[in-house]
Design a protein around this motif. Structure first.
Motif, PDB file in Angstrom:
ATOM      1  N   GLU A  60       0.832  -1.198   0.000  1.00 34.05           N
ATOM      2  CA  GLU A  60       0.000   0.000   0.000  1.00 34.05           C
ATOM      3  C   GLU A  60       0.871   1.255   0.000  1.00 34.05           C
ATOM      4  N   SER A  61       1.902   1.255   0.861  1.00 25.68           N
ATOM      5  CA  SER A  61       2.791   2.410   0.972  1.00 25.68           C
ATOM      6  C   SER A  61       3.582   2.639  -0.314  1.00 25.68           C
ATOM      7  N   LEU A  62       4.044   1.550  -0.924  1.00 31.25           N
ATOM      8  CA  LEU A  62       4.845   1.681  -2.142  1.00 31.25           C
ATOM      9  C   LEU A  62       4.022   2.192  -3.321  1.00 31.25           C
ATOM     10  N   THR A  63       2.811   1.690  -3.434  1.00 30.86           N
ATOM     11  CA  THR A  63       2.016   1.976  -4.625  1.00 30.86           C
ATOM     12  C   THR A  63       1.096   3.186  -4.477  1.00 30.86           C
ATOM     13  N   GLY A  64       0.740   3.506  -3.236  1.00 29.40           N
ATOM     14  CA  GLY A  64      -0.209   4.590  -3.014  1.00 29.40           C
ATOM     15  C   GLY A  64      -1.653   4.150  -3.058  1.00 29.40           C
ATOM     16  N   TRP A  65      -1.884   2.855  -3.322  1.00 25.79           N
ATOM     17  CA  TRP A  65      -3.246   2.311  -3.362  1.00 25.79           C
ATOM     18  C   TRP A  65      -3.560   1.616  -2.045  1.00 25.79           C
ATOM     19  N   THR A  66      -4.721   1.887  -1.468  1.00 28.98           N
ATOM     20  CA  THR A  66      -5.123   1.203  -0.242  1.00 28.98           C
ATOM     21  C   THR A  66      -5.726  -0.154  -0.578  1.00 28.98           C
ATOM     22  N   GLU A  67      -5.802  -0.999   0.429  1.00 29.93           N
ATOM     23  CA  GLU A  67      -6.400  -2.319   0.218  1.00 29.93           C
ATOM     24  C   GLU A  67      -7.842  -2.193  -0.247  1.00 29.93           C
ATOM     25  N   THR A  68      -8.594  -1.278   0.345  1.00 30.58           N
ATOM     26  CA  THR A  68      -9.994  -1.087  -0.039  1.00 30.58           C
ATOM     27  C   THR A  68     -10.117  -0.715  -1.513  1.00 30.58           C
ATOM     28  N   GLU A  69      -9.219   0.125  -1.983  1.00 32.72           N
ATOM     29  CA  GLU A  69      -9.247   0.551  -3.383  1.00 32.72           C
ATOM     30  C   GLU A  69      -8.808  -0.556  -4.328  1.00 32.72           C
ATOM     31  N   ALA A  70      -7.879  -1.393  -3.885  1.00 32.20           N
ATOM     32  CA  ALA A  70      -7.246  -2.361  -4.786  1.00 32.20           C
ATOM     33  C   ALA A  70      -7.972  -3.697  -4.873  1.00 32.20           C
ATOM     34  N   ILE A  71      -8.595  -4.146  -3.773  1.00 33.84           N
ATOM     35  CA  ILE A  71      -9.199  -5.482  -3.754  1.00 33.84           C
ATOM     36  C   ILE A  71     -10.259  -5.619  -4.842  1.00 33.84           C
ATOM     37  N   ASP A  72     -10.193  -6.740  -5.559  1.00 38.14           N
ATOM     38  CA  ASP A  72     -11.113  -7.114  -6.648  1.00 38.14           C
ATOM     39  C   ASP A  72     -10.888  -6.318  -7.932  1.00 38.14           C
ATOM     40  N   GLN A  73      -9.924  -5.424  -7.931  1.00 35.85           N
ATOM     41  CA  GLN A  73      -9.624  -4.682  -9.145  1.00 35.85           C
ATOM     42  C   GLN A  73      -8.616  -5.459 -10.003  1.00 35.85           C
ATOM     43  N   PRO A  74      -8.721  -5.354 -11.336  1.00 34.34           N
ATOM     44  CA  PRO A  74      -7.690  -5.963 -12.195  1.00 34.34           C
ATOM     45  C   PRO A  74      -6.340  -5.355 -11.881  1.00 34.34           C
ATOM     46  N   ILE A  75      -5.351  -6.186 -11.732  1.00 33.48           N
ATOM     47  CA  ILE A  75      -4.034  -5.687 -11.355  1.00 33.48           C
ATOM     48  C   ILE A  75      -3.490  -4.722 -12.402  1.00 33.48           C
ATOM     49  N   GLN A  76      -3.905  -4.890 -13.666  1.00 28.67           N
ATOM     50  CA  GLN A  76      -3.442  -3.997 -14.724  1.00 28.67           C
ATOM     51  C   GLN A  76      -3.965  -2.576 -14.552  1.00 28.67           C
ATOM     52  N   HIS A  77      -5.112  -2.433 -13.834  1.00 28.33           N
ATOM     53  CA  HIS A  77      -5.692  -1.108 -13.645  1.00 28.33           C
ATOM     54  C   HIS A  77      -5.091  -0.378 -12.445  1.00 28.33           C
ATOM     55  N   ILE A  78      -4.391  -1.121 -11.623  1.00 25.33           N
ATOM     56  CA  ILE A  78      -3.886  -0.546 -10.375  1.00 25.33           C
ATOM     57  C   ILE A  78      -2.380  -0.332 -10.403  1.00 25.33           C
ATOM     58  N   PHE A  79      -1.635  -1.347 -10.867  1.00 28.12           N
ATOM     59  CA  PHE A  79      -0.182  -1.292 -10.805  1.00 28.12           C
ATOM     60  C   PHE A  79       0.423  -1.290 -12.205  1.00 28.12           C
ATOM     61  N   HIS A  80       1.342  -0.379 -12.414  1.00 32.87           N
ATOM     62  CA  HIS A  80       1.995  -0.262 -13.705  1.00 32.87           C
ATOM     63  C   HIS A  80       3.509  -0.352 -13.530  1.00 32.87           C
ATOM     64  N   ILE A  89       5.039   2.745 -11.286  1.00 28.68           N
ATOM     65  CA  ILE A  89       4.320   4.011 -11.364  1.00 28.68           C
ATOM     66  C   ILE A  89       3.232   3.981 -10.298  1.00 28.68           C
ATOM     67  N   THR A  90       3.325   4.861  -9.322  1.00 35.92           N
ATOM     68  CA  THR A  90       2.402   4.868  -8.200  1.00 35.92           C
ATOM     69  C   THR A  90       1.081   5.516  -8.584  1.00 35.92           C
ATOM     70  N   LYS A  91       0.147   5.484  -7.646  1.00 36.77           N
ATOM     71  CA  LYS A  91      -1.166   6.079  -7.882  1.00 36.77           C
ATOM     72  C   LYS A  91      -1.050   7.555  -8.231  1.00 36.77           C
ATOM     73  N   SER A  92      -0.098   8.250  -7.638  1.00 38.60           N
ATOM     74  CA  SER A  92       0.087   9.684  -7.885  1.00 38.60           C
ATOM     75  C   SER A  92       0.886   9.974  -9.146  1.00 38.60           C
ATOM     76  N   GLY A  93       1.374   8.896  -9.815  1.00 44.01           N
ATOM     77  CA  GLY A  93       2.156   9.089 -11.032  1.00 44.01           C
ATOM     78  C   GLY A  93       3.649   9.140 -10.809  1.00 44.01           C
ATOM     79  N   GLN A  94       4.075   9.005  -9.570  1.00 41.98           N
ATOM     80  CA  GLN A  94       5.505   9.007  -9.278  1.00 41.98           C
ATOM     81  C   GLN A  94       6.143   7.719  -9.772  1.00 41.98           C
ATOM     82  N   GLU A  95       7.359   7.802 -10.278  1.00 45.26           N
ATOM     83  CA  GLU A  95       8.104   6.641 -10.744  1.00 45.26           C
ATOM     84  C   GLU A  95       9.104   6.228  -9.673  1.00 45.26           C
TER      85      GLU A  95
END
Length: 270
Positions: free
Chosen positions: A175-195, A228-234
Motif C-alpha cells: 500500500e505504501s509503495l504503490t499509493g493504493w489502499t487495500e480497499t481501493e485495490a481489492i477485486d480490481q484488475p491488477i493492470q488497472h492498479i499497478f503499472h 508508477i504509483t497512484k500519484s504518477g511518481q516513478e
C-alpha cells in the motif's frame, strides 16, 4: 439407531439449538437429537428468543424452522441475523418447500435443509454433514487469517492475485509503495492498479510478468524497473512474482513481492 449414536463424535458433543414454534414437534425433535447423542441446551419458539439463546449458549448448530408464526421475523431472517452476529451454521426445517422460500433461504447460505416429516437417520446425516462443513470452513478461515497476518507483517510489499488477474490481497508495505489502499485495490484488475515499466526502454512489463506466472514459472525484475504509483511518481523497485497452485498443482493465481531499489547509481569514472 444405536449405530448412529455410536458414530456421533463422543469426544466433543455438539450443542444444537432448536428453533421450533410447535411444542410437540420441538419436544420430539429434542428427544431424537438426544437419542442420537447430541446436546440440546434450549428450545426457542420465536426469533427474539432464538437470537438471545444463541448468544447465551453459543451452539455448534441451529435447527431452524422457517415458519415462525408468532414472531416478527421468520426463520430465514432470524438465521441471517444469527449468522451475521455469531457465525453459527443453520439447517432449515420446513414443510413448505416453495420456490420462493427456497430462493430466500438459499441467499442466507444455509448448511442444509430438512423437509418435514423426516426420519431420524435423515436428521443425523444433515447434522453431521453441516458440522463437518462448518469445521472445514472454520479451519480454512483460521488458516487464511494466519497467512494474512504473516503477509501483513513482512518487510516487503506483497500482492496476491487470482487467475483473472484480480487483486485478492495487498499488505501495508505494498500500500505504501504503490499509493493504493487495500480497499481501493481489492477485486480490481491488477493492470488497472499497478503499472511497471522498463526505465531505459519505457516499455510496460506487467503483461510479461502475468504471462510468466500463469505459465507456472517464476519471474524476477532486478534492474531498471520502475513502479508508477497512484500519484504518477516513478519509483525504482525490485519486483518478483511466483505462481500459486492448489493441491493438484494447478495454477490458481500469483503472488508478487515488491521492494524499493535503493542501490546507488554508479557513475562511470573518466
Amino acid at each position: 439407531m444405536n449405530l448412529l449414536k455410536e458414530n456421533t463424535l463422543e469426544a466433543e458433543i455438539a450443542k444444537i439449538l432448536v428453533v421450533e414454534d410447535e411444542r410437540a414437534i420441538a419436544r420430539d425433535l429434542k428427544e431424537s437429537l438426544e437419542h442420537l447423542g447430541y446436546c440440546v441446551p434450549a428450545i426457542a419458539s420465536s426469533s427474539a428468543e432464538a437470537i438471545a439463546l444463541a448468544e447465551i449458549w453459543h451452539p455448534d448448530l441451529i435447527l431452524m424452522d422457517i415458519v415462525l408464526e408468532d414472531s416478527e421475523r421468520d426463520g430465514i431472517e432470524t438465521a441471517q441475523e444469527i449468522r451475521d452476529q455469531f457465525r453459527v451454521p443453520v439447517v432449515y426445517l420446513t414443510a413448505h418447500a416453495t420456490t420462493t422460500i427456497l430462493e430466500r433461504a438459499k441467499a442466507t447460505d444455509p448448511f442444509g435443509y430438512l423437509l418435514k416429516p423426516f426420519r431420524e437417520k435423515d436428521l443425523w446425516v444433515a447434522i453431521e454433514t453441516a458440522l463437518k462443513r462448518h469445521r472445514l470452513e472454520r479451519a480454512l478461515h483460521e488458516r487464511e487469517e494466519w497467512l494474512s497476518h504473516i503477509l501483513s507483517s513482512m518487510g516487503d510489499g506483497v500482492i496476491v492475485f487470482d487467475t483473472e488477474s484480480r487483486i485478492r490481497f495487498i499488505n501495508p508495505v505494498a500500500e505504501s509503495l504503490t499509493g493504493w489502499t487495500e480497499t481501493e485495490a481489492i477485486d480490481q484488475p491488477i493492470q488497472h492498479i499497478f503499472h511497471l515499466i522498463c526505465e531505459k526502454e519505457r516499455s510496460p512489463l506487467l503483461s510479461t510478468l502475468l504471462q510468466t506466472v500463469f505459465h507456472g514459472e517464476l519471474f524476477y525484475l532486478l534492474l531498471d524497473t520502475l513502479l508508477i504509483t497512484k500519484s504518477g511518481q516513478e519509483v525504482p523497485i525490485f519486483d518478483s512474482a511466483a505462481p500459486l497452485r492448489d493441491r493438484q498443482g494447478v495454477v490458481t493465481g500469483g503472488i508478487r513481492g515488491l521492494r524499493l531499489n535503493n542501490t546507488p547509481v554508479m557513475q562511470e569514472e573518466w
